[in-house]
Scaffold this motif. Structure first.
Motif, PDB file in Angstrom:
ATOM      1  N   GLN A  43       4.839  11.005  -5.464  1.00 16.75           N
ATOM      2  CA  GLN A  43       5.205  10.263  -6.957  1.00 16.75           C
ATOM      3  C   GLN A  43       6.007   9.211  -6.150  1.00 16.75           C
ATOM      4  OE1 GLN A  43       3.097  10.280 -10.104  1.00 16.75           O
ATOM      5  NE2 GLN A  43       2.417  11.424  -8.833  1.00 16.75           N
ATOM      6  N   ASN A  44       6.532   9.835  -4.649  1.00 16.28           N
ATOM      7  CA  ASN A  44       7.935   8.916  -4.880  1.00 16.28           C
ATOM      8  C   ASN A  44       7.571   8.779  -3.164  1.00 16.28           C
ATOM      9  OD1 ASN A  44      10.198  10.244  -6.364  1.00 16.28           O
ATOM     10  ND2 ASN A  44      10.594  11.964  -3.991  1.00 16.28           N
ATOM     11  N   LEU A  45       6.675   8.744  -2.699  1.00 13.94           N
ATOM     12  CA  LEU A  45       5.318   7.735  -1.608  1.00 13.94           C
ATOM     13  C   LEU A  45       4.146   6.607  -2.478  1.00 13.94           C
ATOM     14  CD1 LEU A  45       4.351   7.148   1.351  1.00 13.94           C
ATOM     15  CD2 LEU A  45       3.269   8.519   0.635  1.00 13.94           C
ATOM     16  N   GLN A  46       4.061   6.795  -3.673  1.00 14.54           N
ATOM     17  CA  GLN A  46       3.956   5.648  -4.635  1.00 14.54           C
ATOM     18  C   GLN A  46       4.269   4.781  -5.051  1.00 14.54           C
ATOM     19  OE1 GLN A  46       1.521   8.150  -7.557  1.00 14.54           O
ATOM     20  NE2 GLN A  46      -0.775   8.089  -6.470  1.00 14.54           N
ATOM     21  N   GLN A  47       5.303   5.247  -5.563  1.00 15.45           N
ATOM     22  CA  GLN A  47       6.639   4.109  -5.858  1.00 15.45           C
ATOM     23  C   GLN A  47       6.818   3.480  -4.845  1.00 15.45           C
ATOM     24  OE1 GLN A  47      10.277   6.119  -7.406  1.00 15.45           O
ATOM     25  NE2 GLN A  47      10.153   4.795  -8.622  1.00 15.45           N
ATOM     26  N   GLU A  48       7.263   4.107  -3.726  1.00 12.87           N
ATOM     27  CA  GLU A  48       7.417   3.270  -2.313  1.00 12.87           C
ATOM     28  C   GLU A  48       6.511   1.743  -2.119  1.00 12.87           C
ATOM     29  OE1 GLU A  48       9.802   1.338  -0.161  1.00 12.87           O
ATOM     30  OE2 GLU A  48      10.578   2.819  -1.440  1.00 12.87           O
ATOM     31  N   ARG A  49       5.241   2.849  -2.027  1.00 12.98           N
ATOM     32  CA  ARG A  49       4.189   1.606  -1.408  1.00 12.98           C
ATOM     33  C   ARG A  49       3.988   0.871  -3.314  1.00 12.98           C
ATOM     34  NH1 ARG A  49      -0.116   6.723   0.038  1.00 12.98           N
ATOM     35  NH2 ARG A  49       0.144   6.502   1.981  1.00 12.98           N
ATOM     36  N   TRP A  50       4.470   0.902  -4.858  1.00 12.98           N
ATOM     37  CA  TRP A  50       3.932  -0.285  -5.298  1.00 12.98           C
ATOM     38  C   TRP A  50       5.731  -1.153  -4.954  1.00 12.98           C
ATOM     39  CZ3 TRP A  50       0.900  -1.823  -8.330  1.00 12.98           C
ATOM     40  CH2 TRP A  50      -0.834  -1.187  -8.741  1.00 12.98           C
ATOM     41  N   LYS A  51       6.417  -0.646  -4.945  1.00 10.11           N
ATOM     42  CA  LYS A  51       7.419  -1.706  -4.356  1.00 10.11           C
ATOM     43  C   LYS A  51       7.370  -2.710  -3.670  1.00 10.11           C
ATOM     44  CE  LYS A  51      11.122   1.487  -5.680  1.00 10.11           C
ATOM     45  NZ  LYS A  51      12.677   1.825  -5.470  1.00 10.11           N
ATOM     46  N   GLN A  52       6.191  -1.809  -2.339  1.00  9.40           N
ATOM     47  CA  GLN A  52       6.234  -3.213  -1.524  1.00  9.40           C
ATOM     48  C   GLN A  52       5.002  -4.194  -1.272  1.00  9.40           C
ATOM     49  OE1 GLN A  52       4.792  -0.106   1.460  1.00  9.40           O
ATOM     50  NE2 GLN A  52       7.375   0.687   2.715  1.00  9.40           N
ATOM     51  N   THR A  53       4.232  -3.264  -2.266  1.00  8.35           N
ATOM     52  CA  THR A  53       3.304  -4.390  -3.096  1.00  8.35           C
ATOM     53  C   THR A  53       3.171  -5.557  -3.630  1.00  8.35           C
ATOM     54  OG1 THR A  53       1.927  -2.339  -2.483  1.00  8.35           O
ATOM     55  CG2 THR A  53       0.875  -4.387  -3.995  1.00  8.35           C
ATOM     56  N   LEU A  54       4.645  -4.942  -4.476  1.00 10.55           N
ATOM     57  CA  LEU A  54       5.517  -6.039  -5.720  1.00 10.55           C
ATOM     58  C   LEU A  54       5.839  -6.681  -4.792  1.00 10.55           C
ATOM     59  CD1 LEU A  54       5.676  -3.722  -8.361  1.00 10.55           C
ATOM     60  CD2 LEU A  54       4.406  -5.745  -8.537  1.00 10.55           C
ATOM     61  N   ALA A  55       6.205  -7.363  -4.017  1.00 12.88           N
ATOM     62  CA  ALA A  55       7.436  -7.906  -3.040  1.00 12.88           C
ATOM     63  C   ALA A  55       6.151  -8.514  -2.214  1.00 12.88           C
ATOM     64  CB  ALA A  55       8.040  -6.490  -1.919  1.00 12.88           C
ATOM     65  N   ALA A  56       5.327  -7.958  -1.705  1.00 15.92           N
ATOM     66  CA  ALA A  56       3.599  -8.474  -0.714  1.00 15.92           C
ATOM     67  C   ALA A  56       3.702  -9.862  -1.496  1.00 15.92           C
ATOM     68  CB  ALA A  56       3.328  -7.814  -0.616  1.00 15.92           C
ATOM     69  N   MET A  57       3.043  -9.624  -3.394  1.00 14.56           N
ATOM     70  CA  MET A  57       3.070 -10.197  -4.379  1.00 14.56           C
ATOM     71  C   MET A  57       3.850 -11.267  -4.038  1.00 14.56           C
ATOM     72  SD  MET A  57       0.535  -7.815  -6.620  1.00 14.56           S
ATOM     73  CE  MET A  57       0.476  -8.714  -7.610  1.00 14.56           C
ATOM     74  N   GLU A  58       5.094 -11.464  -4.179  1.00 10.93           N
ATOM     75  CA  GLU A  58       5.897 -11.924  -4.703  1.00 10.93           C
ATOM     76  C   GLU A  58       6.080 -13.088  -3.389  1.00 10.93           C
ATOM     77  OE1 GLU A  58       8.569 -14.660  -6.442  1.00 10.93           O
ATOM     78  OE2 GLU A  58       7.720 -12.793  -6.843  1.00 10.93           O
ATOM     79  N   SER A  59       6.509 -12.844  -2.218  1.00 11.49           N
ATOM     80  CA  SER A  59       5.964 -13.513  -0.679  1.00 11.49           C
ATOM     81  C   SER A  59       4.582 -14.535  -0.995  1.00 11.49           C
ATOM     82  CB  SER A  59       6.532 -12.177   0.566  1.00 11.49           C
ATOM     83  OG  SER A  59       5.798 -12.711   1.391  1.00 11.49           O
ATOM     84  N   ALA A  60       3.689 -13.775  -1.366  1.00  9.65           N
ATOM     85  CA  ALA A  60       2.258 -14.401  -1.215  1.00  9.65           C
ATOM     86  C   ALA A  60       2.392 -15.638  -2.479  1.00  9.65           C
ATOM     87  CB  ALA A  60       1.230 -13.847  -1.199  1.00  9.65           C
ATOM     88  N   ALA A  61       2.830 -15.837  -3.343  1.00  9.75           N
ATOM     89  CA  ALA A  61       3.004 -16.284  -4.530  1.00  9.75           C
ATOM     90  C   ALA A  61       4.324 -17.523  -4.071  1.00  9.75           C
ATOM     91  CB  ALA A  61       3.813 -15.602  -5.431  1.00  9.75           C
ATOM     92  N   GLN A  62       4.944 -17.119  -3.025  1.00  6.44           N
ATOM     93  CA  GLN A  62       6.281 -18.393  -3.017  1.00  6.44           C
ATOM     94  C   GLN A  62       5.493 -18.676  -2.015  1.00  6.44           C
ATOM     95  OE1 GLN A  62       9.951 -16.163  -2.088  1.00  6.44           O
ATOM     96  NE2 GLN A  62      10.714 -15.473  -4.130  1.00  6.44           N
ATOM     97  N   GLY A  63       4.315 -18.668  -1.064  1.00  2.00           N
ATOM     98  CA  GLY A  63       3.432 -19.820  -0.090  1.00  2.00           C
ATOM     99  C   GLY A  63       4.399 -18.846   1.122  1.00  2.00           C
ATOM    100  N   LYS A  64       4.258 -17.662   1.438  1.00  2.00           N
ATOM    101  CA  LYS A  64       5.301 -16.907   2.706  1.00  2.00           C
ATOM    102  C   LYS A  64       3.618 -15.824   3.269  1.00  2.00           C
ATOM    103  CE  LYS A  64      10.018 -16.743   1.099  1.00  2.00           C
ATOM    104  NZ  LYS A  64      11.536 -15.784   0.595  1.00  2.00           N
ATOM    105  N   VAL A  65       2.848 -17.162   3.663  1.00  2.00           N
ATOM    106  CA  VAL A  65       1.498 -16.552   4.437  1.00  2.00           C
ATOM    107  C   VAL A  65       1.624 -16.677   5.920  1.00  2.00           C
ATOM    108  CG1 VAL A  65       0.564 -16.003   1.966  1.00  2.00           C
ATOM    109  CG2 VAL A  65       0.192 -18.172   2.952  1.00  2.00           C
ATOM    110  N   VAL A  66       1.120 -16.133   6.301  1.00  2.00           N
ATOM    111  CA  VAL A  66       0.006 -16.394   7.686  1.00  2.00           C
ATOM    112  C   VAL A  66      -1.364 -16.735   8.412  1.00  2.00           C
ATOM    113  CG1 VAL A  66       0.249 -15.244  10.213  1.00  2.00           C
ATOM    114  CG2 VAL A  66       2.013 -14.710   8.696  1.00  2.00           C
TER     115      VAL A  66
END
Length: 61
Positions: free
Chosen positions: A13-36
């Motif tokens: 459960q902790n691993l799943q929660q950490e993965r969700w945090k990373q996914t949300l952070a990545a989505m926010e980064s992409a929404a801000q145009g921070k992509v390669v």
């Protein structure tokens, strides 16, 4: 045996929660145009194991 099962469940459960945090952070980064660009990533991956291995795109190195 029950303690081990509970411990493994909590770890999962902790691993799943950490993965969700990373996914949300990545989505926010992409929404801000921070992509390669994909071609930069492909060029970087193609350089792996060669004498001219490149730094990761966007790494700032």
């Amino acid at each position: 045996m029950i303690n081990q099962a509970l411990s493994e469940y909590i770890d999962k459960q902790n691993l799943q929660q950490e993965r969700w945090k990373q996914t949300l952070a990545a989505m926010e980064s992409a929404a801000q145009g921070k992509v390669v660009d994909a071609s930069e990533v492909h060029n970087w991956l193609s350089s792996w194991g060669t004498e001219k291995e490149q730094d990761a795109p966007g790494s700032g190195k």
